[in-house]
Design an enzyme around this catalytic site. Structure first.
Site, PDB file in Angstrom:
ATOM      1  N   ASP A 138      -1.438   1.607  12.266  1.00  0.00           N
ATOM      2  CA  ASP A 138      -1.892   0.428  11.531  1.00  0.00           C
ATOM      3  C   ASP A 138      -1.414  -0.822  12.268  1.00  0.00           C
ATOM      4  OD1 ASP A 138       0.792   1.117  10.913  1.00  0.00           O
ATOM      5  OD2 ASP A 138       0.748  -0.023   9.044  1.00  0.00           O
ATOM      6  N   GLU A 194       3.016   1.713   8.726  1.00  0.00           N
ATOM      7  CA  GLU A 194       4.339   1.179   9.077  1.00  0.00           C
ATOM      8  C   GLU A 194       4.460  -0.288   8.676  1.00  0.00           C
ATOM      9  OE1 GLU A 194       7.524  -0.727  11.395  1.00  0.00           O
ATOM     10  OE2 GLU A 194       5.402  -1.201  11.551  1.00  0.00           O
TER      11      GLU A 194
END
Length: 446
Positions: free
Chosen positions: A100, A167
């Site tokens: 991400d 994350e």
């Protein structure tokens, strides 16, 4: 036959493969943006699909060596575990590289489309959201694993790479590395050093800060600003509350003796970063004021102790708000009004925006640390471990759970989360050499 040192030294970046995968991943980055509150929920599977296209020919089931597992706890948001199996229990793992990215708005001053890889400066500067944080690392580690799969050496050490989801967001949990850890997917990684690949600047990062975000809502008493002695000014009270908390904080969580050894540039900090009041007219003292900010604390202190101190101080203020009054706002600014029938006092409400996490001080006398220091020095000529007062999620939990965790990264720190994020291709090429150097040291030590 090559000996192991020669074997690892012979691994080079496959540049066309690296650039092709990075192009595909940055091409998905619009759909990998992670900020649910802004309406962005990433679909990490889009990244995994591109990685799988490269890994598939080298997988066990297709006659190759790699064992590959997709693990998703939420639809469309997978994690990817890649293993090059060795002949013993020993393992060297690389985790933390995430699929991400933080959000990017092309209108915020980007010179290039953030969601397309563009290459500049004679091919060395790679622009795009995720080049440094962290799709560049995902590409780098994929390339190394495929290079090993092509050479098919017999290793004593298993090499495991885990690409993680989610994350960049602490609002939602149970999707990425926290859940992998909880469900036992990382259990075997205790048998050797673990490298968290999500920092920057090619030198080992040996320390990070703990962090907690706070919110103070101060309730005063609204009144006409021409008659301030009948009101309680929540803006002034908020300013004084923050100052009071800072004073108490810096008394207790002062510079720690270990900071020098870990090369921290600054000590623990407590600061406001946002302030709000309800809309109203300029001649009105408002009823409330909200201040928000964060606390960054050295890993040698416990964030729970910090939070307890702040809670205790807020209690002291609520018991007797006049401890804040030092006359600095003039003689008519008071936080306790004793006119009228009942006594009125300002009130401070504290809430924690997130649960709070401790920082990490990596072990500086473990196999993992020795390996990364040697490999970095061999490739770059110098090794200068550093610490930062930013924070990384979960690394401390992993260390406390018994992993020898080290932190590294090969993008550019000044480009982290930045407009015009970029990475250097030559840094990434050297990173291949450093990681292979680490593997060489670990393999020799089995």
């Amino acid at each position: 036959a090559l000996n192991m040192n020669e074997l690892f030294a012979s691994v080079e970046m496959n540049e066309p493969r690296f650039l092709s995968l990075l192009t595909n991943l940055i091409g998905e980055s619009k759909f990998l943006q992670n900020s649910p509150s802004m309406g962005h929920t990433p679909k990490e599977d889009l990244a995994i699909n591109h990685i799988m296209n490269i890994l598939t020919p080298h997988m066990k089931e297709n006659g190759g060596t790699l064992e590959v597992k997709r693990v998703a706890f939420t639809e469309g948001r997978g994690n990817l575990i890649i293993k090059y199996p060795g002949t013993t229990e020993k393992i060297c793992s690389f985790v933390g590289s995430h699929m991400d990215v933080v959000t990017a708005n092309p209108d915020d001053g980007w010179n290039h489309d953030p969601f397309t890889l563009s290459v500049h400066d004679n091919g060395d500067t790679l622009y795009g959201r995720g080049t440094t944080d962290c799709l560049g690392h995902v590409t780098l580690l994929t390339d190394i694993m495929v290079s090993l799969a092509e050479k098919r050496p017999t290793l004593k050490t298993s090499i495991v790479v885990i690409f993680i989801a989610n994350e960049e967001c602490s609002e939602i949990t149970g999707i990425g590395v926290d859940k992998l850890h909880e469900e036992g997917y990382m259990e075997e990684l205790r048998n050797g050093p673990m490298f968290w690949v999500d920092s920057a600047d090619s030198q080992p990062c040996i320390g990070t800060a703990g962090c907690v975000q706070w919110q103070l809502t101060v309730t005063g008493k609204a009144f006409h600003s021409g008659l301030p002695h009948h009101g309680i000014n929540p803006i002034e009270m908020a300013m004084d509350t923050v100052q009071y908390l800072q004073k108490q904080f810096y008394k207790v969580f002062c510079t720690h003796e270990k900071e020098k050894e870990y090369n921290f540039q600054i000590s623990s900090t407590f600061k406001p970063t946002q302030i709000q009041t309800p809309a109203g007219s300029l001649n009105q003292i408002p009823n409330t004021c909200t201040v928000m900010g964060d606390i960054r604390v050295m890993p040698f202190y416990d964030i729970a102790d910090v939070m307890m101190l702040v809670q205790k101080c807020v209690q002291e203020i609520n018991t007797n708000p006049s401890i804040l009054e030092d006359g600095s706002h003039g003689p008519f600014s008071k936080y306790t009004l004793s006119e009228e029938k009942e006594k009125q006092r300002g009130k401070v409400e504290l809430s924690w925006v997130v649960a709070g996490e401790n920082g990490i001080a990596c072990s500086i006398d473990s196999v993992g640390h020795r390996a990364i220091v040697k490999a970095t020095k061999d490739v770059l000529g110098v090794c200068k471990p550093y610490s930062i007062t930013g924070s990384l999620p979960l690394v401390r939990n992993l260390q406390e759970a018994g992993y020898d965790l080290q932190i590294c990264g090969y993008g550019l720190a000044k480009k982290y989360h930045a407009v015009n994020e970029s990475a250097s291709l030559s840094d990434m090429k050297r990173a291949v050499k450093i990681i292979c150097g680490i593997l060489s040291v670990i393999e020799e030590n089995v």
